[in-house]
Each structure stands twice: as structure tokens, then as C-alpha cells.
Scaffold this active site. Structure first.
Site, PDB file in Angstrom:
ATOM      1  CG  HIS A   1      -1.863   1.104   1.325  1.00  0.00           C
ATOM      2  ND1 HIS A   1      -2.534   1.415   2.483  1.00  0.00           N
ATOM      3  CD2 HIS A   1      -2.292   1.982   0.382  1.00  0.00           C
ATOM      4  CE1 HIS A   1      -3.328   2.448   2.255  1.00  0.00           C
ATOM      5  NE2 HIS A   1      -3.206   2.805   0.992  1.00  0.00           N
TER       6      HIS A   1
ATOM      7  CG  ASP B   1       7.869   8.556 -23.053  1.00  0.00           C
ATOM      8  OD1 ASP B   1       9.114   8.477 -22.956  1.00  0.00           O
ATOM      9  OD2 ASP B   1       7.260   9.647 -23.014  1.00  0.00           O
TER      10      ASP B   1
ATOM     11  NE  ARG C   1      12.638  16.383 -18.725  1.00  0.00           N
ATOM     12  CZ  ARG C   1      13.728  16.840 -19.335  1.00  0.00           C
ATOM     13  NH1 ARG C   1      13.751  18.067 -19.811  1.00  0.00           N
ATOM     14  NH2 ARG C   1      14.798  16.070 -19.472  1.00  0.00           N
TER      15      ARG C   1
ATOM     16  N   GLY D   1       4.260  10.002 -22.463  1.00  0.00           N
ATOM     17  CA  GLY D   1       3.615   8.756 -22.030  1.00  0.00           C
ATOM     18  C   GLY D   1       4.246   8.306 -20.720  1.00  0.00           C
TER      19      GLY D   1
END
Lengths: 150, 150
Positions: free
Chosen positions: B22, B30, B114, B137
Site C-alpha cells: 500500500h 515512454d 517534469r 507517455g
């Protein structure tokens, strides 16, 4: 923990089951089985422990994701009783019931003499050792194929 | 191959997902993501490759077995576009659709700048690198709980 996957299937066991291919064998040994020694000769190379689990419980969990090989006669094997070759004790009958419930045309457990069972186990993909205290909770299951439609 | 389990879930990926607890994070990078370098700082310690798979395809496979954390606001994150902070490109909208389809009260993808995304990725349990060619992605998914009834 994961959704839709039996909690008895540990990370190691899922890894092994997913890595196995058609014809690979998985061995389930009871609490007295020489699992550690034999597992070192298998492809996986180390024993996978499920210490508090019975033989039938782990077989049921395995068969929830693993199909049995329907190309062969020996898809499912049981260690034959040394002093009662034809007897099928409850610990093995429970496994037969789990196999019968898992798929159509389910195979019958083939009796395998004790030392022949050890030999098959050494050639297996992997060995699981359970906490099964009843003797002869020793089973071999050969993996089948999952088709392109799942 | 296994029955009832998405074939995109490889042995490594199943092992990682079953090992996570948890609050642990899984990062999907990507094809341009610095997956190998970042994965070495994670708990798992090495990148898990799914080279021919899109972001949404692997997210859908992961969510077929992994619940999302519903204790937190940041259960699902997406790398924010550097020059278009509010834009949600198709590669990320497909992931949101997969999340929406996976559970009730599904979380919205939180935008993560980012370099903040790289920081979160280094603290994750593991990093998967896909074959997704479309930029951004890059997704973070935090694992939730499976209750005693499955």
C-alpha cells in the site's frame, strides 16, 4: 496483494508460473519432502516456500491460473504410497477434487513410485514446499497451453 | 502464459506488482524516458521492459490486478507538458480512460512537472519502460489495498 489473483500465489510463485512453458513441471512437496535439496537441481534453482498451506490449497491456487497439459498422459502425478500402492489417501483425493474442478476432461493423478517421483522432481521447472503435515502430499503438475483467446 | 491474467503482465512485472504494498508507486515511462538510470534508484533496482507496448495498454494490464490508492490525492500522476502545462495529450487521455474504466471513483491524473516526476520516479517501487513513441507517455500509479474479501 492483487485483485483477481489468489493470495496464496506469492510473488515468487507468480514469477515461476508465468515463466513456465508448455510441458514444464511444477512439483508440490509436503512438509517432509526434501524440497530444498531437490529444488537446487531444477530450472528455477531454489525452493519456493508456502509454509502454512495445505497441498490441496496450493494446487487450487496454482490451477486458478495454470492450465494442465492435455497432450500427455502424465499431466498430474502423485507419489505412490510405499506400503499401499493402490491407496489414494485423503491428502491426494483432495488434490484430485481440485483438479476435477479446474477444467473439463481433467486428468487423473498418475501414481509415481517414490524414487521415480524424486527423479521427475529434479527435472522439473520448480519445487514448492507446503506446510502439509499429512504424508504423501507430493504432487507433480505439467503446464499446458493458453491459446490466443486466453 | 497464464489463464485469467493479461499476457502483457510478464513474470518480472507480476513479481513486482505482487511484491508492492500500500502506497508503493509504479512508474510507466515512454520510449524516451531515462528508465534504466532512474530504475537503479528504485526499490526494485532495475528497469522492467515492455518494449512493444503502448502506455495505455500496460496501464490497463496493471490495473486489471492492481487497485489504486484511495487514501491520497496523488494516486495517479502524469508528466506535465513542458510548453503546455494544461494540455492533456491523447497518450495521457487514453490512460485516464483506462483508469476511469478500472474502478469506481477513479482518480484524475495529477499533473507533475517534469523534474518533480523524475524525483517521484526515483522514490518509486519500480519503473516500467514501454515502447510508447508519443512524448509524455509517463505515468505514476500508487498501489492501494486489497481487502480480506478480495
Amino acid at each position: 496483494m492483487l485483485k483477481n489473483i489468489d493470495p496464496l500465489l506469492s510473488a515468487d510463485l507468480l514469477f515461476a508460473l508465468r515463466s513456465m512453458g508448455h510441458g514444464d513441471d511444477i512439483i508440490i512437496g509436503d512438509a517432509n519432502f526434501p524440497g530444498d535439496a531437490i529444488a537446487r537441481e531444477t530450472t528455477f534453482g531454489r525452493v519456493i516456500r508456502t509454509d502454512c498451506v495445505s497441498t490441496a490449497e496450493i494446487v487450487k491456487a496454482i490451477l486458478s491460473v495454470m492450465p494442465l497439459d492435455n497432450f500427455v498422459e502424465d499431466a498430474a502425478g502423485r507419489m505412490q504410497l510405499v506400503h499401499a500402492a493402490d491407496e489414494i489417501p485423503p491428502v491426494q483425493q483432495e488434490v484430485q477434487d481440485a483438479i476435477d474442478a479446474s477444467e473439463k476432461d481433467a486428468p487423473k493423478l498418475l501414481a509415481i513410485e517414490r524414487f521415480a517421483f524424486y527423479k521427475r522432481a529434479k527435472q522439473a521447472y520448480c519445487v514448492i514446499q507446503t506446510g502439509e503435515r499429512r504424508p504423501y502430499g507430493c504432487i507433480a503438475l505439467r503446464k499446458g497451453v493458453v491459446g490466443p483467446d486466453g
